[in-house]
Design a protein around this motif. Structure first.
Motif, PDB file in Angstrom:
ATOM      1  N   GLN A  20       0.846  -1.197   0.000  1.00 42.64           N
ATOM      2  CA  GLN A  20       0.000   0.000   0.000  1.00 42.64           C
ATOM      3  C   GLN A  20       0.876   1.239   0.000  1.00 42.64           C
ATOM      4  O   GLN A  20       1.852   1.319   0.757  1.00 42.64           O
ATOM      5  CB  GLN A  20      -0.910   0.022   1.220  1.00 42.64           C
ATOM      6  N   VAL A  44       0.094   5.364   0.189  1.00 41.33           N
ATOM      7  CA  VAL A  44      -0.977   6.338   0.404  1.00 41.33           C
ATOM      8  C   VAL A  44      -0.382   7.735   0.445  1.00 41.33           C
ATOM      9  O   VAL A  44       0.339   8.090   1.379  1.00 41.33           O
ATOM     10  CB  VAL A  44      -1.747   6.042   1.699  1.00 41.33           C
ATOM     11  N   TYR A  91       1.966  10.857  -7.768  1.00 42.07           N
ATOM     12  CA  TYR A  91       1.911   9.512  -7.248  1.00 42.07           C
ATOM     13  C   TYR A  91       3.237   9.118  -6.607  1.00 42.07           C
ATOM     14  O   TYR A  91       4.312   9.431  -7.131  1.00 42.07           O
ATOM     15  CB  TYR A  91       1.642   8.505  -8.372  1.00 42.07           C
ATOM     16  N   ARG A 143       1.871   1.984  -7.657  1.00 35.47           N
ATOM     17  CA  ARG A 143       1.693   3.391  -7.278  1.00 35.47           C
ATOM     18  C   ARG A 143       0.518   3.519  -6.331  1.00 35.47           C
ATOM     19  O   ARG A 143      -0.339   2.620  -6.240  1.00 35.47           O
ATOM     20  CB  ARG A 143       1.406   4.246  -8.521  1.00 35.47           C
ATOM     21  N   GLY A 144       0.472   4.637  -5.642  1.00 36.39           N
ATOM     22  CA  GLY A 144      -0.672   4.927  -4.798  1.00 36.39           C
ATOM     23  C   GLY A 144      -1.824   5.489  -5.611  1.00 36.39           C
ATOM     24  O   GLY A 144      -1.814   5.462  -6.839  1.00 36.39           O
ATOM     25  N   GLN A 145      -2.804   6.038  -4.904  1.00 38.75           N
ATOM     26  CA  GLN A 145      -3.987   6.563  -5.577  1.00 38.75           C
ATOM     27  C   GLN A 145      -3.772   7.970  -6.087  1.00 38.75           C
ATOM     28  O   GLN A 145      -4.557   8.483  -6.895  1.00 38.75           O
ATOM     29  CB  GLN A 145      -5.200   6.534  -4.623  1.00 38.75           C
ATOM     30  N   THR A 147      -2.320  12.223  -5.397  1.00 40.44           N
ATOM     31  CA  THR A 147      -2.813  13.423  -4.741  1.00 40.44           C
ATOM     32  C   THR A 147      -2.707  14.585  -5.737  1.00 40.44           C
ATOM     33  O   THR A 147      -1.689  14.734  -6.411  1.00 40.44           O
ATOM     34  CB  THR A 147      -2.041  13.709  -3.441  1.00 40.44           C
TER      35      THR A 147
END
Length: 123
Positions: free
Chosen positions: A3, A5, A95, A113-115, A117
């Motif tokens: 994960q 974030v 990311y 990769r994360g979600q 920002t």
């Protein structure tokens, strides 16, 4: 499972600053090169910065060199990107990404990769 974030994005005027953070879990953070990549509207992914597993060597894409600073904390499994003197061209989704393998060199393979920002730079 792995994960990533991200947090810290937002709206800022040209010349302003933001600090992005990425909390990592599910893998041995201290063994991996970590990257910040971005995607501007209508454009592909662009890697802007990377840091080695020990946190003592960093890479910057030319457009951000001297304005962005990447750092990491192996104790806390955190990745950061300090962004100063932001420009409209920095507007993108940012990311956090990990290298696909625990290498001791920077690679072009970072599929996790994360979600993301959102960073918006506008007057």
């Amino acid at each position: 499972q792995v994960q990533l974030v991200e947090s810290g994005g937002g709206f800022v005027q040209p010349g302003g600053s933001l600090r992005l953070s990425c909390a990592a879990s599910g893998f041995t953070f201290r063994r991996y090169w970590m990257y910040w990549v971005r995607q501007a509207p209508g454009k592909g992914l662009e890697r802007v910065s990377g840091i080695n597993p020990d946190g003592d060597y960093s890479y910057y894409e030319a457009a951000v060199k001297g304005r962005f600073t990447i750092s990491s904390s192996n104790a806390n499994n955190m990745l950061y990107l300090q962004m100063n003197n932001l420009e409209s061209g920095d507007t993108a989704v940012y990311y956090c990404a990990k290298d696909d393998l625990p290498r001791n060199y920077m690679s072009n393979y970072y599929n996790t990769r994360g979600q993301g920002t959102q960073v918006t730079v506008s007057s």
